[in-house]
Scaffold this active site. Sequence first.
Site, PDB file in Angstrom:
ATOM      1  CB  CYS A 271      51.313  50.084  45.488  1.00  0.00           C
ATOM      2  SG  CYS A 271      50.555  50.918  44.064  1.00  0.00           S
TER       3      CYS A 271
ATOM      4  CG  ASN B  80      52.386  47.599  41.216  1.00  0.00           C
ATOM      5  OD1 ASN B  80      53.224  46.992  40.528  1.00  0.00           O
ATOM      6  ND2 ASN B  80      51.091  47.462  41.026  1.00  0.00           N
TER       7      ASN B  80
ATOM      8  CB  ALA C 126      46.855  47.679  37.348  1.00  0.00           C
TER       9      ALA C 126
ATOM     10  CB  SER D 104      41.965  33.725  45.817  1.00  0.00           C
ATOM     11  OG  SER D 104      40.815  33.899  44.987  1.00  0.00           O
TER      12      SER D 104
ATOM     13  N   PRO E 273      41.932  43.818  38.609  1.00  0.00           N
ATOM     14  CG  PRO E 273      40.418  42.070  38.831  1.00  0.00           C
ATOM     15  CD  PRO E 273      41.815  42.370  38.419  1.00  0.00           C
ATOM     16  N   GLY E 274      40.956  44.789  41.071  1.00  0.00           N
ATOM     17  CA  GLY E 274      40.798  45.530  42.317  1.00  0.00           C
ATOM     18  C   GLY E 274      41.473  46.880  42.264  1.00  0.00           C
TER      19      GLY E 274
ATOM     20  NE  ARG F 178      43.637  46.933  34.813  1.00  0.00           N
ATOM     21  CZ  ARG F 178      44.351  47.630  33.942  1.00  0.00           C
ATOM     22  NH1 ARG F 178      43.918  48.803  33.528  1.00  0.00           N
ATOM     23  NH2 ARG F 178      45.486  47.152  33.477  1.00  0.00           N
ATOM     24  CB  ALA F 179      37.529  48.476  41.093  1.00  0.00           C
TER      25      ALA F 179
ATOM     26  CG  ASN G 207      47.544  39.469  40.241  1.00  0.00           C
ATOM     27  OD1 ASN G 207      47.497  38.295  39.890  1.00  0.00           O
ATOM     28  ND2 ASN G 207      47.376  40.472  39.396  1.00  0.00           N
TER      29      ASN G 207
END
Length: 313
Positions: free
Chosen positions: A131, A289, A163, A11, A165-166, A168-169, A13
């Site tokens: 992306c 993206n 960007a 749930s 957290p997903g 970036r991880a 971005n």
Amino acid sequence: MKKLKVAIIGSGNIGTDLMIKIMRHGKRLEMAVMVGIDPNSDGLARAARLGIATTHQGVVGLTQMDEFKDIDFVFDATSASAHVKNDAFLRSIKPGIRLIDLTPAAIGPYCVPVVNGAEHVDKLNVNMVTCGGQATIPMVAAVSRVAKVHYAEIIASIASKSAGPGTRANIDEFTETTSKAIEVIGGAAKGKAIIIMNPAEPPLIMRDTVFVLSEAADQAAVQASILAMEQAVNAYVPGYRLKQQVQFDVIPEDAPLNIPGLGRFSGLKTSIFLEVEGAAHYLPAYAGNLDIMTSAGMATAERMAERMLSGEA
């Protein structure tokens, strides 16, 4: 017109933007459930306000809902590691369910709609690469259908604010998955991917640079192929466009380039410069993206749904 039911896992971005796209533009798809793990997420709250069923108990909660029996498609907008678990769990309960993977997990085959989408309409799990991959692989493929591509390198620059957290991880998975897909889908013998998160204020629109080293070829034919591919992607990502004219450099045999991992190269170097503006359904327009991922995922599921509803699947 009959539509097939959709659940979105994640749930954040990407998931929220995809939900709005399906609700506004879905032809064969209908939102049924939004799934998250944070009961206070904006995505779950927005879904509830729009009359969509929600759960904050992840895929376990989804499978316990009455709506689950009617779900045909699940979009996974979580993370690469979570998708591996989600796919296994959902398939243990409903083996024939179709998963559209918006993470770099790549359990299923890589899918870029304009390049190889038709090949995967019957697959139960397809991976939307990344992306950067969705933006650049069509251009590598455009060159590849004219001339043999020895090497392709892409640089995706995105606004840091876009960007989550997903993303970036999954930086390592991004580079690995995109590099591999450049080869598998784009047709390059060797692929390389780089991502840049730009902290500039105000945030900058997504920009992509594609360098392709191929055998010698007719430049007019290569350019025509690139322009045709631009229009094909633009059909489902309206903000996708070439930023400037395609540039060509002829590398002569008596003055070759020395490319790490490739060696001495002579032939045609094609440089392609792109930008992707988002539709701003949920996020600002600079987040192209995210927009290209949700647009590609939706286009893929729409094609699958059309085939399923026609009785051919």
